[in-house]
Design an enzyme around this catalytic site. Structure first.
Site, PDB file in Angstrom:
ATOM      1  N   ASP A  69       2.324   2.336  -0.107  1.00 30.14           N
ATOM      2  CA  ASP A  69       2.131   1.893   1.275  1.00 30.14           C
ATOM      3  C   ASP A  69       2.632   2.933   2.273  1.00 30.14           C
ATOM      4  OD1 ASP A  69       1.339   0.139   3.250  1.00 30.14           O
ATOM      5  OD2 ASP A  69       3.217  -0.989   3.234  1.00 30.14           O
ATOM      6  N   ASN A 106       0.365   4.977   4.220  1.00 27.33           N
ATOM      7  CA  ASN A 106      -0.591   6.067   4.480  1.00 27.33           C
ATOM      8  C   ASN A 106      -1.025   6.104   5.946  1.00 27.33           C
ATOM      9  OD1 ASN A 106      -0.484   6.403   1.750  1.00 27.33           O
ATOM     10  ND2 ASN A 106      -2.583   5.735   1.326  1.00 27.33           N
ATOM     11  N   ARG A 143      -6.566   7.449  10.143  1.00 24.42           N
ATOM     12  CA  ARG A 143      -5.895   6.854   8.991  1.00 24.42           C
ATOM     13  C   ARG A 143      -6.342   7.462   7.659  1.00 24.42           C
ATOM     14  NH1 ARG A 143      -3.263   2.063   9.477  1.00 24.42           N
ATOM     15  NH2 ARG A 143      -3.912   1.493   7.380  1.00 24.42           N
ATOM     16  N   GLU A 160      -6.710  -8.570  -0.133  1.00 24.09           N
ATOM     17  CA  GLU A 160      -6.618  -8.768   1.318  1.00 24.09           C
ATOM     18  C   GLU A 160      -7.080  -7.536   2.101  1.00 24.09           C
ATOM     19  OE1 GLU A 160      -4.029  -9.729  -0.848  1.00 24.09           O
ATOM     20  OE2 GLU A 160      -4.904 -11.732  -0.748  1.00 24.09           O
ATOM     21  N   ASN A 161      -7.159  -6.393   1.426  1.00 24.15           N
ATOM     22  CA  ASN A 161      -7.522  -5.164   2.134  1.00 24.15           C
ATOM     23  C   ASN A 161      -8.985  -5.133   2.584  1.00 24.15           C
ATOM     24  OD1 ASN A 161      -5.230  -3.110   0.181  1.00 24.15           O
ATOM     25  ND2 ASN A 161      -4.966  -3.890   2.251  1.00 24.15           N
ATOM     26  N   ARG A 174       8.539  -0.058  -3.622  1.00 15.17           N
ATOM     27  CA  ARG A 174       7.698  -0.094  -2.419  1.00 15.17           C
ATOM     28  C   ARG A 174       8.243   0.848  -1.362  1.00 15.17           C
ATOM     29  NH1 ARG A 174       4.440  -4.845   0.669  1.00 15.17           N
ATOM     30  NH2 ARG A 174       3.232  -3.421   1.947  1.00 15.17           N
ATOM     31  N   GLU A 196      13.231  -5.501 -11.076  1.00 14.42           N
ATOM     32  CA  GLU A 196      14.148  -4.975 -10.070  1.00 14.42           C
ATOM     33  C   GLU A 196      13.299  -4.417  -8.933  1.00 14.42           C
ATOM     34  OE1 GLU A 196      17.426  -5.173 -10.022  1.00 14.42           O
ATOM     35  OE2 GLU A 196      17.426  -6.215 -11.962  1.00 14.42           O
TER      36      GLU A 196
HETATM   37  C1  IPE Z   1      -0.253  -3.562   0.061  1.00 10.13           C
HETATM   38  O1  IPE Z   1      -0.174  -2.871   1.247  1.00 10.13           O
HETATM   39  C2  IPE Z   1      -1.525  -3.207  -0.654  1.00 10.13           C
HETATM   40  C3  IPE Z   1      -1.580  -1.857  -1.182  1.00 10.13           C
HETATM   41  C4  IPE Z   1      -0.631  -0.954  -1.136  1.00 10.13           C
HETATM   42  C5  IPE Z   1      -2.816  -1.508  -1.834  1.00 10.13           C
HETATM   43  P1  IPE Z   1      -0.682  -3.513   2.625  1.00 10.13           P
HETATM   44  O2  IPE Z   1      -0.419  -2.482   3.671  1.00 10.13           O
HETATM   45  O3  IPE Z   1      -2.065  -3.998   2.485  1.00 10.13           O
HETATM   46  O4  IPE Z   1       0.299  -4.757   2.766  1.00 10.13           O
HETATM   47  P2  IPE Z   1       0.759  -5.560   4.046  1.00 10.13           P
HETATM   48  O5  IPE Z   1      -0.472  -5.890   4.823  1.00 10.13           O
HETATM   49  O6  IPE Z   1       1.678  -4.666   4.809  1.00 10.13           O
HETATM   50  O7  IPE Z   1       1.468  -6.755   3.518  1.00 10.13           O
HETATM   51  C1  IPE Z   2      -1.920   2.471   1.956  1.00 13.16           C
HETATM   52  O1  IPE Z   2      -1.161   2.357   3.095  1.00 13.16           O
HETATM   53  C2  IPE Z   2      -2.177   1.154   1.309  1.00 13.16           C
HETATM   54  C3  IPE Z   2      -3.601   0.858   1.084  1.00 13.16           C
HETATM   55  C4  IPE Z   2      -4.060  -0.334   1.308  1.00 13.16           C
HETATM   56  C5  IPE Z   2      -4.503   1.882   0.590  1.00 13.16           C
HETATM   57  P1  IPE Z   2      -1.650   1.604   4.401  1.00 13.16           P
HETATM   58  O2  IPE Z   2      -3.053   1.959   4.716  1.00 13.16           O
HETATM   59  O3  IPE Z   2      -1.366   0.148   4.277  1.00 13.16           O
HETATM   60  O4  IPE Z   2      -0.674   2.278   5.448  1.00 13.16           O
HETATM   61  P2  IPE Z   2       0.083   1.559   6.637  1.00 13.16           P
HETATM   62  O5  IPE Z   2       0.843   0.418   6.060  1.00 13.16           O
HETATM   63  O6  IPE Z   2      -0.957   1.125   7.625  1.00 13.16           O
HETATM   64  O7  IPE Z   2       0.997   2.632   7.179  1.00 13.16           O
HETATM   65 MG    MG Z   3       0.279  -0.963   4.659  1.00 12.15          MG
END
Ligand code: IPE
Ligand code: IPE
Ligand code: MG
Length: 241
Positions: free
Chosen positions: A21, A23, A34, A68-69, A189, A208
């Site tokens: 997470d 990116n 992004r 959810e993505n 994470r 953990e």
């Molecule tokens: C969790 O990250 C999913 C992945 C890393 C693929 P998200 O960025 O989607 O999670 P939330 O929305 O912050 O909970």
């Molecule tokens: C990568 O990070 C997780 C994926 C879903 C690929 P994010 O795209 O959620 O990055 P942030 O949380 O917006 O910084």
């Molecule tokens: Mg994220």
């Protein structure tokens, strides 16, 4: 960052899960769109897979795309799917050279044709590798996984292949995407968020949890080693004393 204390090779986590997470924030900090963050994040996937394999980690699960993505703008989803294809095309040979088996957690049926085809090809071409299993969680959601396991188990009950009286925790584990794999010992994470976001919620009951403020595109082997060292200093009681 250097880690002074040595990793104890007798107390390695067998299975590490990583919620990749941060990116988007990494790109935003640099005034970039992004998808630049996702592109940089993919490079860390390559590094961390290699590092984990060198450290003799047997199972590595990377959360790449959650159920959810799909809520994200189409342009971002397309960029992520495109990166998946690039990752496989660039890395398949190396995965094979390093004896890494690719496995998918999640339902890939709704994926566009090209990434789906490349994923299936990579899974097939690495199926006999046995140094490390790399699980990519793709269109993965822990709750959806549990619902699917319920449906599959109920079918088996209906067919008379499972007795309700025999149903136990192991039965459920057998019907998850991670069947035959150990539960994650350590869930990492980065990005500063303190939640699981639907990642391995059944399997991670006694994992953990390790959180850090580093964004995924800045995560490297030293951070992985730090997480493992911290893990080795935890006292895992599993309800005992
Ligand atoms: C969790 O990250 C999913 C992945 C890393 C693929 P998200 O960025 O989607 O999670 P939330 O929305 O912050 O909970
Ligand atoms: C990568 O990070 C997780 C994926 C879903 C690929 P994010 O795209 O959620 O990055 P942030 O949380 O917006 O910084
Ligand atoms: Mg994220």
């Amino acid at each position: 960052m250097s880690n002074n204390v040595e990793i104890n090779m007798d107390n390695l986590p067998k299975h590490i899960g990583i919620i990749m997470d941060g990116n988007g924030r990494w790109a935003k900090k640099r005034g970039l769109p992004r998808h630049f963050g996702h592109q940089e994040g993919m490079k860390r996937v390559v590094d961390i897979v290699e590092a984990a394999n060198e450290l003799n980690i047997k199972y590595l699960t990377l959360y790449a795309f959650s159920t959810e993505n799909w809520k994200r703008p189409k342009i971002e989803i397309d960029a992520l799917m495109n990166l998946l294809v690039i990752f496989i095309r660039n890395e398949l040979d190396r995965l094979n050279r390093n004896n890494v088996r690719l496995n998918i957690l999640g339902d890939i049926t709704p994926l566009p044709e090209l990434p789906k085809r490349e994923v299936l090809r990579a899974v097939d071409m690495t199926k006999n590798n046995n140094s490390m299993t790399l699980n990519i969680a793709l269109n993965y959601g822990g709750r959806q996984e549990i619902v699917k396991s319920f449906k599959d188990i109920l079918m088996e009950i209906q067919k008379g292949n499972i007795n309700i009286e025999d149903l136990d925790e192991d039965t459920i584990s057998d019907y998850l995407y991670t069947r035959n794999q150990p539960d994650p010992d350590l869930i990492i994470r980065p990005s500063g968020e303190l939640r699981l976001s639907n990642f391995l919620i059944y399997q991670g009951a006694y994992a953990e949890l390790w959180f850090a403020d580093v964004l995924w595109p800045d995560f490297n082997k030293s951070w992985l080693e730090k997480a493992i060292l911290d893990y080795q200093n935890r006292n895992r009681r599993f309800g005992g004393i």
